[in-house]
Design a protein around this motif. Structure first.
Motif, PDB file in Angstrom:
ATOM      1  N   GLY A 336       0.784  -1.220   0.000  1.00  0.00           N
ATOM      2  CA  GLY A 336       0.000   0.000   0.000  1.00  0.00           C
ATOM      3  C   GLY A 336       0.813   1.265   0.000  1.00  0.00           C
ATOM      4  O   GLY A 336       0.251   2.364  -0.044  1.00  0.00           O
ATOM      5  N   VAL A 337       2.127   1.163   0.054  1.00  0.00           N
ATOM      6  CA  VAL A 337       3.028   2.324   0.017  1.00  0.00           C
ATOM      7  C   VAL A 337       3.807   2.250  -1.288  1.00  0.00           C
ATOM      8  O   VAL A 337       4.534   1.272  -1.520  1.00  0.00           O
ATOM      9  CB  VAL A 337       4.000   2.332   1.221  1.00  0.00           C
ATOM     10  N   ILE A 338       3.639   3.255  -2.161  1.00  0.00           N
ATOM     11  CA  ILE A 338       4.334   3.199  -3.448  1.00  0.00           C
ATOM     12  C   ILE A 338       5.839   3.281  -3.230  1.00  0.00           C
ATOM     13  O   ILE A 338       6.322   3.782  -2.201  1.00  0.00           O
ATOM     14  CB  ILE A 338       3.848   4.313  -4.383  1.00  0.00           C
ATOM     15  N   ASP A 339       6.581   2.774  -4.196  1.00  0.00           N
ATOM     16  CA  ASP A 339       8.034   2.671  -4.050  1.00  0.00           C
ATOM     17  C   ASP A 339       8.702   4.015  -3.789  1.00  0.00           C
ATOM     18  O   ASP A 339       9.757   4.089  -3.143  1.00  0.00           O
ATOM     19  CB  ASP A 339       8.634   2.049  -5.318  1.00  0.00           C
ATOM     20  N   LEU A 340       8.103   5.114  -4.310  1.00  0.00           N
ATOM     21  CA  LEU A 340       8.696   6.437  -4.112  1.00  0.00           C
ATOM     22  C   LEU A 340       8.810   6.795  -2.640  1.00  0.00           C
ATOM     23  O   LEU A 340       9.798   7.430  -2.222  1.00  0.00           O
ATOM     24  CB  LEU A 340       7.851   7.473  -4.862  1.00  0.00           C
ATOM     25  N   TYR A 341       7.804   6.389  -1.835  1.00  0.00           N
ATOM     26  CA  TYR A 341       7.790   6.728  -0.406  1.00  0.00           C
ATOM     27  C   TYR A 341       8.132   5.532   0.489  1.00  0.00           C
ATOM     28  O   TYR A 341       8.230   5.688   1.707  1.00  0.00           O
ATOM     29  CB  TYR A 341       6.405   7.251  -0.014  1.00  0.00           C
ATOM     30  N   ASP A 342       8.301   4.332  -0.108  1.00  0.00           N
ATOM     31  CA  ASP A 342       8.541   3.115   0.669  1.00  0.00           C
ATOM     32  C   ASP A 342      10.022   3.022   1.040  1.00  0.00           C
ATOM     33  O   ASP A 342      10.895   2.991   0.158  1.00  0.00           O
ATOM     34  CB  ASP A 342       8.112   1.894  -0.143  1.00  0.00           C
ATOM     35  N   LYS A 343      10.314   2.978   2.328  1.00  0.00           N
ATOM     36  CA  LYS A 343      11.697   2.858   2.792  1.00  0.00           C
ATOM     37  C   LYS A 343      12.194   1.420   2.722  1.00  0.00           C
ATOM     38  O   LYS A 343      13.397   1.173   2.801  1.00  0.00           O
ATOM     39  CB  LYS A 343      11.818   3.374   4.235  1.00  0.00           C
ATOM     40  N   VAL A 351       1.672   1.489   6.483  1.00  0.00           N
ATOM     41  CA  VAL A 351       1.849   2.852   5.992  1.00  0.00           C
ATOM     42  C   VAL A 351       2.468   3.732   7.069  1.00  0.00           C
ATOM     43  O   VAL A 351       3.300   4.597   6.780  1.00  0.00           O
ATOM     44  CB  VAL A 351       0.492   3.426   5.533  1.00  0.00           C
ATOM     45  N   GLU A 352       2.054   3.498   8.354  1.00  0.00           N
ATOM     46  CA  GLU A 352       2.549   4.328   9.455  1.00  0.00           C
ATOM     47  C   GLU A 352       4.060   4.231   9.626  1.00  0.00           C
ATOM     48  O   GLU A 352       4.698   5.137  10.165  1.00  0.00           O
ATOM     49  CB  GLU A 352       1.867   3.918  10.766  1.00  0.00           C
ATOM     50  N   ASN A 353       4.641   3.117   9.168  1.00  0.00           N
ATOM     51  CA  ASN A 353       6.083   2.921   9.335  1.00  0.00           C
ATOM     52  C   ASN A 353       6.809   3.077   8.001  1.00  0.00           C
ATOM     53  O   ASN A 353       7.864   2.503   7.788  1.00  0.00           O
ATOM     54  CB  ASN A 353       6.367   1.533   9.938  1.00  0.00           C
ATOM     55  N   GLN A 354       6.217   3.881   7.061  1.00  0.00           N
ATOM     56  CA  GLN A 354       6.813   4.164   5.743  1.00  0.00           C
ATOM     57  C   GLN A 354       7.116   2.882   4.959  1.00  0.00           C
ATOM     58  O   GLN A 354       8.096   2.779   4.242  1.00  0.00           O
ATOM     59  CB  GLN A 354       8.089   5.004   5.888  1.00  0.00           C
TER      60      GLN A 354
END
Length: 485
Positions: A336-343, A351-354
């Motif tokens: 649910g977190v796109i690669d641009l913002y996914d750590k 999502v809360e933990n990037q």
């Protein structure tokens, strides 16, 4: 004399003709021509590696020569009886185009003519029929080879052709010894050495070839040999009694042979068995199925993600995000977190933990990605060659697999044309070609496993047989795609 002719024949077989096949190879380094260069800047120079077909072969055969036009003949209705000699040939063949080639050929044989076989005793009391003769000959010639079947063939996409009609014509040098026998015994009448002005001869004829497999052809051939010499039949000098029986000045003969050709090279097909009309008509069919009135990118590209808004499913893609073919931002681990913002791009997390896992325990072992599939590529009919247009897709696959900790199956498939066995081998070659491309561009070989599924893995199962579907669906079935293990 015979030994020296054989040595010369093989010495002349050193390849001197240039390669004449059309190359379709292109540079696959991911770089494209700039705005100041033409499209040809992306075409590689022609080399032996870029050849698509085999074009060399070796042929050999044996047969029977019959003297037909002479003062002493091998044919009963002429000046002689039905007498059969022997002949053999060996040649080195080079295909220049799909319809024309050259042969360097060495012939050796013996004709028998007159009214009796010279191995038998001469008859007596027969008058002018008491004469028999034989001629031992060696010849070297250059022959042009015209493939009439490829010149006249009509396209048939449903069955590969296996018969071909060839025409031959050429000139060379002829050496021979002609013997005559009568009641007085046998004697040498004429001897001609090779490579002399009077030793030139010509021959022409036709052959019917049958393709046994990719390596072997069988051919029946009938040639007509024009010696240009009135003494070839053993009649003696041109003013002798025998040579004054007829007015012709050339002793000619037929040579019927049965031979075999061995095609050399590493490619699947020989140039002389290739019909370029099949490729042309196939490409025309593909173009005919396309709508030429489509206006590309009519709505533009509002979010500048490289995907036209006409088919962009996410019109507000964040700047810098990688997208798939539909313009949707990539989410490799599907958390649910796109690669641009996914750590943690390859490990799912909230999502809360990037996008990273909340557990403090270290991550061990490979991460399974059973749901993840990468974009695949399509192939031309009956081809395992990676198309230049697929280079960006494969380069994206390289980046994706290198950033992933999992391993992947590279799966090849075909449409329903041809047999199951042939399609299975073709799908394996397609999968292995893609696997090799990925490895050459930096993917670890241990992450990839090539699998061929032939025609058992159709993207459009309703295309059985292929004639039930439009060509774009059959092309979609000819593909290689990726699947996480």
């Amino acid at each position: 004399m015979k030994l020296s002719l054989a040595i010369v024949a093989f010495a002349l077989a050193v390849p001197t003709a240039g390669f004449a096949q059309d190359s379709t190879a292109v540079v696959s380094n991911g770089e494209y021509p700039n705005t100041f260069s033409s499209g040809s800047a992306n075409v590689s120079p022609f080399t032996n590696k870029s050849k698509r077909f085999n074009d060399w072969s070796i042929s050999a055969g044996a047969g029977v020569p019959l003297v037909q036009s002479a003062d002493l003949t091998s044919i009963k209705n002429g000046n002689g009886k039905n007498l059969f000699g022997y002949s053999a040939y060996v040649s080195i063949d080079k295909a220049i185009t799909h319809a024309f080639g050259l042969k360097l050929q060495y012939d050796r044989g013996e004709t028998r003519q007159g009214w009796f076989n010279t191995k038998d005793s001469a008859p007596s009391g027969m008058g002018y029929q008491e004469v028999g003769a034989r001629t031992q000959y060696d010849a070297i010639s250059i022959l042009g080879d015209i493939n009439f079947s490829n010149l006249l063939r009509r396209v048939d996409n449903h069955s590969p052709f296996r018969w071909a009609l060839h025409g031959y014509a050429g000139v060379g040098t002829l050496a021979y010894r002609a013997y005559q026998k009568d009641a007085a015994g046998q004697r040498l009448m004429t001897e001609i050495k090779p490579f002399k002005l009077g030793s030139m001869f010509g021959q022409a004829g036709a052959g019917l070839k049958f393709k046994v497999n990719r390596r072997i052809d069988i051919e029946g051939r009938l040639m007509y040999v024009m010696t240009g010499d009135d003494e070839f039949d053993g009649g003696g000098h041109k003013y002798s009694d025998i040579n004054q029986r007829e007015e012709q000045v050339s002793d000619n003969f037929f040579n019927a042979t049965l031979g075999v050709s061995l095609k050399l090279g590493k490619h699947e097909s020989h140039l002389m068995w290739h019909d370029p009309l099949q490729e042309i008509y196939y490409k025309l069919d593909v173009l005919a199925n396309k709508n030429q009135d489509i206006e590309v990118c009519k709505k533009g590209d509002l979010d500048n993600d490289g995907v036209c808004d006409d088919w962009d499913r996410q019109l507000d893609t964040p700047a810098g995000a990688r997208v798939d073919g539909a313009g949707v931002a990539l989410d490799t681990d599907l958390d649910g977190v796109i690669d641009l913002y996914d750590k943690c791009v390859t490990v799912p997390g909230p999502v809360e933990n990037q996008g990273c896992p909340t557990t403090t325990a270290p991550i061990t072992g490979p991460v399974t990605e059973t749901e993840t599939k990468l974009d695949g590529i399509e192939f031309d009919l009956n081809s395992d060659r990676i198309l230049p247009s697929n280079t960006p897709i494969l380069n994206n696959a390289v980046s994706y697999i290198n950033s992933s900790s999992g391993s992947y199956n590279v799966i090849g498939a075909t449409d329903t044309r041809a047999s199951d066995a042939y399609n299975q081998k073709l799908s394996e070659r397609r999968a292995n070609n893609v696997k090799n491309y990925l490895i050459q561009n930096g993917v670890q070989s241990g992450k990839l496993n090539a699998i061929g599924r032939g025609e058992k893995d159709l993207k459009y199962p309703e295309c059985e047989p292929a004639t039930k579907c439009p060509e774009w669906k059959n092309r979609a079935n000819r593909r290689v795609y990726f699947e996480a293990k």
